[in-house]
Design a protein around this motif. Sequence first.
Motif, mmCIF file in Angstrom:
data_model
loop_
_atom_site.group_PDB
_atom_site.id
_atom_site.type_symbol
_atom_site.label_atom_id
_atom_site.label_comp_id
_atom_site.label_asym_id
_atom_site.label_seq_id
_atom_site.Cartn_x
_atom_site.Cartn_y
_atom_site.Cartn_z
ATOM 1 N N LEU A 1 13.092 4.882 -16.202
ATOM 2 C CA LEU A 1 12.960 5.304 -14.804
ATOM 3 C C LEU A 1 12.195 4.282 -13.965
ATOM 4 O O LEU A 1 12.303 4.292 -12.744
ATOM 5 N N GLU A 2 11.398 3.425 -14.630
ATOM 6 C CA GLU A 2 10.503 2.542 -13.871
ATOM 7 C C GLU A 2 10.748 1.052 -14.177
ATOM 8 O O GLU A 2 11.306 0.333 -13.358
ATOM 9 N N TRP A 3 10.358 0.610 -15.346
ATOM 10 C CA TRP A 3 10.363 -0.825 -15.629
ATOM 11 C C TRP A 3 11.767 -1.441 -15.610
ATOM 12 O O TRP A 3 11.974 -2.494 -14.984
ATOM 13 N N LEU A 4 12.721 -0.832 -16.278
ATOM 14 C CA LEU A 4 14.042 -1.466 -16.367
ATOM 15 C C LEU A 4 14.747 -1.516 -15.004
ATOM 16 O O LEU A 4 15.316 -2.565 -14.656
ATOM 17 N N PRO A 5 14.700 -0.428 -14.189
ATOM 18 C CA PRO A 5 15.270 -0.563 -12.830
ATOM 19 C C PRO A 5 14.536 -1.619 -12.000
ATOM 20 O O PRO A 5 15.171 -2.383 -11.268
ATOM 21 N N ARG B 1 20.454 9.558 -16.249
ATOM 22 C CA ARG B 1 21.110 10.151 -17.433
ATOM 23 C C ARG B 1 22.559 9.681 -17.602
ATOM 24 O O ARG B 1 22.927 9.221 -18.690
ATOM 25 N N PRO B 2 23.398 9.768 -16.568
ATOM 26 C CA PRO B 2 24.788 9.308 -16.779
ATOM 27 C C PRO B 2 24.887 7.806 -17.047
ATOM 28 O O PRO B 2 25.795 7.365 -17.770
ATOM 29 N N LEU C 1 16.310 11.574 -25.783
ATOM 30 C CA LEU C 1 15.445 10.640 -26.520
ATOM 31 C C LEU C 1 15.068 9.455 -25.638
ATOM 32 O O LEU C 1 13.914 9.020 -25.589
ATOM 33 N N MET C 2 16.088 8.923 -24.944
ATOM 34 C CA MET C 2 15.841 7.755 -24.113
ATOM 35 C C MET C 2 14.979 8.122 -22.901
ATOM 36 O O MET C 2 14.069 7.373 -22.514
ATOM 37 N N LEU C 3 15.264 9.287 -22.304
ATOM 38 C CA LEU C 3 14.519 9.689 -21.105
ATOM 39 C C LEU C 3 13.065 10.048 -21.427
ATOM 40 O O LEU C 3 12.238 10.145 -20.509
ATOM 41 N N LEU D 1 13.200 6.063 -10.567
ATOM 42 C CA LEU D 1 14.474 6.761 -10.425
ATOM 43 C C LEU D 1 14.349 8.165 -11.001
ATOM 44 O O LEU D 1 13.446 8.443 -11.800
ATOM 45 N N SER D 2 15.247 9.026 -10.601
ATOM 46 C CA SER D 2 15.218 10.389 -11.135
ATOM 47 C C SER D 2 15.993 10.448 -12.442
ATOM 48 O O SER D 2 16.894 9.644 -12.696
#
Length: 267
Positions: free
Chosen positions: A191-195, A213-214, A182-184, A207-208
């Motif tokens: 993968l983009e904004w939060l990192p 995921r973990p 759901l989150m992915l 990010l991949s």
Amino acid sequence: MRKILCIGAHPDDCEASVGGAALLLRSRGDRVKFVSVTDGARGHFLPEYLENPSLLVERRRLESLEAARIGDFEWESLGIRDGEVYVDRESTEAMIRLIRRSSPDVVLCNRPCDYHRDHRYTAQLVLDASYMLTVPYLCPDVPALERMPIFAYWQDGFTEFGSFRPDASIAIDSVIETKCDLMLAHESQFLEWLPYNADPASYKAPLSREVVRPQLANRSRGTAQRYAELLPPGTQFAEAFQICEYGSVPTTQEFSEFFRIELGKSS
Ligand SMILES: [Zn+2]
């Protein structure tokens, strides 16, 4: 069949905070609706989204719909501009109408002391709507509710205005991978904004999913560790909820019963 209404400020808030409980409740036949109060237009850093916010709004709408497809949830947005949630007449009445139209048994949202201004004001809108849901002369175009729902907060770690109280703690081990899915679905965020937002200087590229995921699962692991004594032995992943004093107020036992999922029925 009960109706669960989850109200977040941003398109990914419900997935991150109640995704596990929502999946479990849906698996036992409850209806689940995720709401994003805002359109998500400020959640990125690429110049093209600053020049044309509708591109990001549409991307985030599609991400939300993908998460809703995965979870078999309903979804809608109030469409307020990201970063511009205000407690005013227009937004309060929009919230009253939204909750009335959904006629939920339970409304879940963040506490009004959350870190983000949009989050705080979203919670305030929900709380301000609560009593008015049964007052028929306000917003008479949408029928008033005959029965007040339960309101509850999802878990956070903030202590400035008092610590979160875990009235119900739920093991979500059986759905943790789907919660991560759901989150992915919100690639633009996780993968983009939060990192990027966490460390712009070191951000090079999205990010991949395998890396992220973990990290996402670890959020729910932290909740399980924090409330281990309230959970079945060996629980690795959990979510927790606090009863709100407004609306219908269940006993903590009734509240925990609400989230009880019979073994074998959860996926
Ligand atoms: Zn948010």
